[in-house]
Design a protein around this motif. Structure first.
Motif, short mmCIF file in Angstrom:
data_model
loop_
_atom_site.label_atom_id
_atom_site.label_comp_id
_atom_site.label_asym_id
_atom_site.label_seq_id
_atom_site.Cartn_x
_atom_site.Cartn_y
_atom_site.Cartn_z
N LYS A 1 3.96 -12.18 4.40
CA LYS A 1 2.97 -11.94 5.56
C LYS A 1 2.11 -11.30 5.04
O LYS A 1 1.06 -11.67 5.21
N TRP A 2 2.19 -10.15 4.27
CA TRP A 2 1.20 -9.49 3.66
C TRP A 2 0.27 -10.30 2.51
O TRP A 2 -0.82 -10.36 2.43
N TYR A 3 0.96 -11.13 2.02
CA TYR A 3 0.34 -12.01 0.80
C TYR A 3 -0.34 -13.00 1.69
O TYR A 3 -1.57 -13.54 1.30
N ARG A 4 0.15 -13.49 2.61
CA ARG A 4 -0.66 -14.76 3.34
C ARG A 4 -2.03 -14.02 3.75
O ARG A 4 -2.84 -14.70 3.93
N LYS A 5 -2.09 -12.58 4.58
CA LYS A 5 -3.32 -12.15 4.86
C LYS A 5 -4.13 -12.07 3.74
O LYS A 5 -5.38 -12.24 4.07
N GLY A 6 -3.87 -11.61 2.55
CA GLY A 6 -4.72 -11.44 1.55
C GLY A 6 -5.26 -12.78 1.02
O GLY A 6 -6.44 -12.92 0.99
N ALA A 7 -4.49 -13.84 0.95
CA ALA A 7 -5.00 -15.20 0.61
C ALA A 7 -5.90 -15.75 1.74
O ALA A 7 -6.77 -16.41 1.28
#
Length: 392
Positions: free
Chosen positions: A284-290
């Motif tokens: 979830k957090w990786y997706r936000k950053g991406a």
């Protein structure tokens, strides 16, 4: 003839030119015009005359005159002038100076150079203390061995930190941030000095950095500085082994729109650092950053899709991310070169192994070659695979 500023600019321009590219007669006239100013004690003009006479591509070149004018400037506290005289004796010694004299003069002016810097550092000039710290490592006087040089460098590091600490105590957010970043990252500190620190020294520096970052967050400053302070505070807490505090700091940084912080929060959940291990939260957090364009977050998210971390395995989505990153070519994306080379390498792996696509060794070879051009070591190793022997 023009004013003083114009005459000085003529000399400066002349010194910068290659032989024959500028008007030597005009430069000589300018020197004659500014000479009385130098004789009256103007250190900047004295230094410029030293440069003029030491520049070896015109008929007025004269190292003895250069030494004279550099010496005058050094007497006025110009460390560059003392360094210049040392360099003359090192590299282009005047005629009639024997080996023993030369060695003594090099050492004399070397110490004079350092002495001027030490006097400035003693008066609170942090840049002078920093210069001495680096010089005692990179260019210590000949009567000192390297170990003694590092010992002196450590003293000047302590002096630099002391000066900056006093400045930060009464300064603004930028002063506090600058000092904290040196304490955390060792900016412009020689490796030899950093290697001399004990674990206790490192801990003390990290705790001081945390204190300063907290002060920045409380300052009346722009959100960008606050976000950087929160992010760096997280890095400091990480180094101190305080995972929970690190995660809290990274989350605060993310709220303030620090894109790198999303990766750190994702990593904390992925590895269970400061929280329960939770790959779904990591994804979830990786997706936000991406979604914000952070390249490391995009690579982490692609890895989640490729390996089924925190959710369903999806080669197509992993491929889509890698392709998007690989297409970032040209100077505009030069700052992301490290991430782009990884994406190219991963594309090579997926085509070589047929992950989500039909196996295609030619495409794999091409992607690995492109990654190698961006200095990806893993891609270079991959090209040693026997399956590529016919492509070389």
């Amino acid at each position: 003839m023009g004013g003083l500023s114009e005459q000085l600019n003529i000399i400066k321009k002349f010194i910068k030119c290659h032989a024959g590219e500028s008007d030597e007669v005009q430069a000589r006239r300018a020197v004659e015009t500014v000479m009385p100013v130098a004789e009256s004690g103007d250190a900047k003009v004295q230094y410029l005359l030293g440069k003029y006479y030491s520049w070896g591509y015109h008929h007025d070149c004269d190292n003895l005159k250069a030494i004279y004018w550099f010496g005058k400037a050094a007497d006025s506290g110009d460390e560059r002038a003392a360094e210049a005289i040392m360099d003359i004796y090192r590299n282009d010694c005047p005629d009639g100076t024997d080996v023993v004299q030369r060695k003594a003069l090099i050492l004399k002016w070397h110490k004079r150079w350092f002495g001027i810097l030490a006097e400035k550092a003693g008066k609170g000039a942090a840049d002078a203390a920093q210069a001495l710290m680096n010089l005692y490592v990179d260019d210590c006087p000949e009567d000192m061995n390297p170990e003694e040089g590092v010992e002196e460098a450590c003293k000047w590091y302590a002096r630099q930190i002391g000066i900056l600490t006093s400045k930060a105590a009464n300064g603004d957010a930028v002063d506090k941030m600058s000092l904290a970043d040196i304490l955390l990252y060792g900016y412009n500190v020689p490796e030899e000095v950093l290697a001399s620190f004990t674990d206790e020294d490192d801990k003390r520096s990290l705790l001081q950095a945390v204190k300063l970052y907290k002060e920045v967050v409380k300052c009346d400053c722009i959100d960008f500085l606050k976000s950087e302070a929160c992010y760096n505070m997280g890095r400091a807490y990480d180094d101190l082994g305080e995972g929970k505090k690190a995660l809290a700091s990274f989350k605060k940084a993310a709220k303030l729109n620090n894109h790198e912080a999303y990766v750190k929060v994702g990593d904390a959940y992925h590895y269970g650092n400061g929280t329960e291990q939770d790959d779904a939260q990591a994804r979830k957090w990786y997706r936000k950053g991406a979604d914000l364009g952070e390249i490391t977050a995009a690579l982490r998210l692609a890895d989640c899709y490729k390996n089924g971390i925190g959710g369903k395995q999806d080669y197509a989505k992993a491929m889509e991310i890698y392709m998007c990153l690989a297409e970032r070519t040209g100077r505009k994306w030069q700052h992301q070169a490290a991430g782009i080379d990884t994406a190219l390498y991963e594309l090579g792996c997926m085509h070589m192994e047929g992950l989500g696509v039909q196996q295609d060794m030619k495409k794999a070879y091409r992607y690995f070659k492109l990654a190698v051009k961006k200095e990806n070591i893993n891609a270079g190793n991959a090209l040693n695979d026997e399956r590529f022997k016919d492509f070389k």
